[in-house]
Design an enzyme around this catalytic site. Structure first.
Site, PDB file in Angstrom:
ATOM      1  N   CYS A 131       0.830  -1.212   0.000  1.00  0.00           N
ATOM      2  CA  CYS A 131       0.000   0.000   0.000  1.00  0.00           C
ATOM      3  C   CYS A 131       0.860   1.256   0.000  1.00  0.00           C
ATOM      4  O   CYS A 131       1.428   1.622   1.035  1.00  0.00           O
ATOM      5  CB  CYS A 131      -0.932  -0.005   1.209  1.00  0.00           C
ATOM      6  SG  CYS A 131      -1.929   1.497   1.333  1.00  0.00           S
ATOM      7  N   CYS A 134      -0.311   4.121   2.257  1.00  0.00           N
ATOM      8  CA  CYS A 134      -0.041   3.901   3.681  1.00  0.00           C
ATOM      9  C   CYS A 134       1.434   4.123   4.003  1.00  0.00           C
ATOM     10  O   CYS A 134       1.762   4.688   5.035  1.00  0.00           O
ATOM     11  CB  CYS A 134      -0.386   2.464   4.081  1.00  0.00           C
ATOM     12  SG  CYS A 134      -1.886   1.835   3.351  1.00  0.00           S
ATOM     13  N   ASP A 135       2.307   3.637   3.159  1.00  0.00           N
ATOM     14  CA  ASP A 135       3.715   3.516   3.558  1.00  0.00           C
ATOM     15  C   ASP A 135       4.692   4.390   2.772  1.00  0.00           C
ATOM     16  O   ASP A 135       5.877   4.447   3.111  1.00  0.00           O
ATOM     17  CB  ASP A 135       4.152   2.044   3.428  1.00  0.00           C
ATOM     18  CG  ASP A 135       3.332   1.147   4.350  1.00  0.00           C
ATOM     19  OD1 ASP A 135       2.914   1.629   5.413  1.00  0.00           O
ATOM     20  OD2 ASP A 135       3.096  -0.014   3.995  1.00  0.00           O
TER      21      ASP A 135
END
Ligand code: NDP
Length: 306
Positions: A131, A134-135
């Site tokens: 993701c 997200c990261d």
């Protein structure tokens, strides 16, 4: 007879449980074998509102679970083996055990497809990610690779150029599957380079517990080379977990549950929330948001039955 059964225990399922419990519906959550969902595969989550210093994915899920239980949600371990939606009440089977319910919330999520390398599993959350939203932030000024040739891979590669020093896209063929417009954007981005006909052979370095390099294998020549990177983003698609409802609920061309107004499916009394019905946003917070919606929709449906 239950008022509501929730299948799945990621952010969508547990938020639905919290709201349903606080509405005095005494929900039963069947958590599934991958209890806690995809956040259990992550480390630090910095984009869940209310956690200004970030929160570990598994800790966030432990909190959500405890919060739902505090208001009376019952959580049962195990994997649902079949559901029957043909007539009211609905039946939910776990092997020999059968639970009956007036309404059902499907929150079974989606699973990111993985390549199947042992190193990919071991380093998940330690440099390997599924993701970018997200990261990506953790890879400021660092070189990374993205695996895949579809719209997701290119969208993630383009997004990641905001952070990374260089983004190398590895694609197993010499033609992208992604839409033309996405391809044009990626080709025009000076930070993106492509490695064609290339697969990821290995992620280094399991011994150190962090990503230090990607081993690339050219599928045509068999030649391998090591590319120093600190991040590996696997973007080869997601599979919605809809095996249980296939043939009973309407699914779209990609296999996701079709929801109409709010979280309603084509079967009255059955609601879907989280990634099992969303291939666009796929965030913990959006999953939680639709989980809340599903519980409110179920509550209104049950009021209507009375
Ligand atoms: P896709 O199935 O479209 O693409 C998956 C990509 O991963 C393909 O290029 C495929 O290669 C590659 N791949 C699959 N398995 C492997 C493997 N084992 N090893 C190496 N490579 C592999 O999935 P997406 O997630 O990209 O997209 C899903 C849907 O969502 C699509 O309909 C897409 O258009 C849509 N979408 C739209 C977006 C937008 O419009 N903004 C953004 C994101 C998704 P190969 O090509 O060789 O099969």
């Amino acid at each position: 007879m239950r008022n509501v059964i929730i299948i799945g225990s990621g952010p969508a399922g547990l938020t639905a449980a919290l709201y349903a419990a606080r509405a005095n519906l005494a929900p039963l959550v069947i958590e599934g074998l991958e209890s806690g969902g995809q956040l259990m595969l992550t480390t630090m989550v910095e984009n869940f509102p209310g956690h200004r210093d970030g929160v570990m994915g598994p800790d966030l899920m432990t909190e959500m679970r405890a919060q739902a239980e505090r208001f009376g949600a019952e959580i049962m371990s195990g994997d649902v083996t079949a559901i029957e939606l043909g007539s009211q009440p609905f039946s939910v089977r776990l092997g020999d055990q059968v639970e009956q319910t007036k309404s059902l919330i499907v929150a079974t999520g989606a699973s990111a497809r993985l390549l199947g390398l042992a190193s990919e599993r071991t380093l998940m959350g330690h440099g390997v990610s599924t993701c970018a939203t997200c990261d990506g932030y953790f890879f400021r000024d660092k070189p990374i690779v993205v695996i895949g040739g579809g719209d997701t891979a290119l969208e993630e590669a383009i997004f990641l150029t905001k952070f990374a020093s260089q983004v190398t896209v590895l694609h197993r063929r010499d033609q992208l599957r992604a839409s033309k417009v996405m391809q044009d954007k990626a080709f025009a981005n000076p930070k993106i380079v492509f490695e064609w006909d290339t697969e990821l052979a290995e992620v280094e370095d399991v011994d150190q517990g962090v990503v230090t390099a990607a081993v690339l294998r050219n599928k045509k020549t068999g030649a391998t080379k090591e590319l120093p990177v600190e991040g590996v983003f696997i973007a080869i698609g997601h599979t919605p977990n809809t095996g249980l409802v296939k043939g009973q609920l309407d699914l779209d061309d990609n296999g996701y549950i079709v929801v109409g107004e709010g979280t309603r499916t084509n079967v009255p009394g059955v609601f879907a929330c989280g990634d099992v019905q969303d291939h666009v946003y796929r965030q913990a917070i959006t999953a939680a948001g639709t989980g809340c919606m599903a519980a409110i929709d179920a509550e209104r449906y049950l009021e209507g039955l009375e």
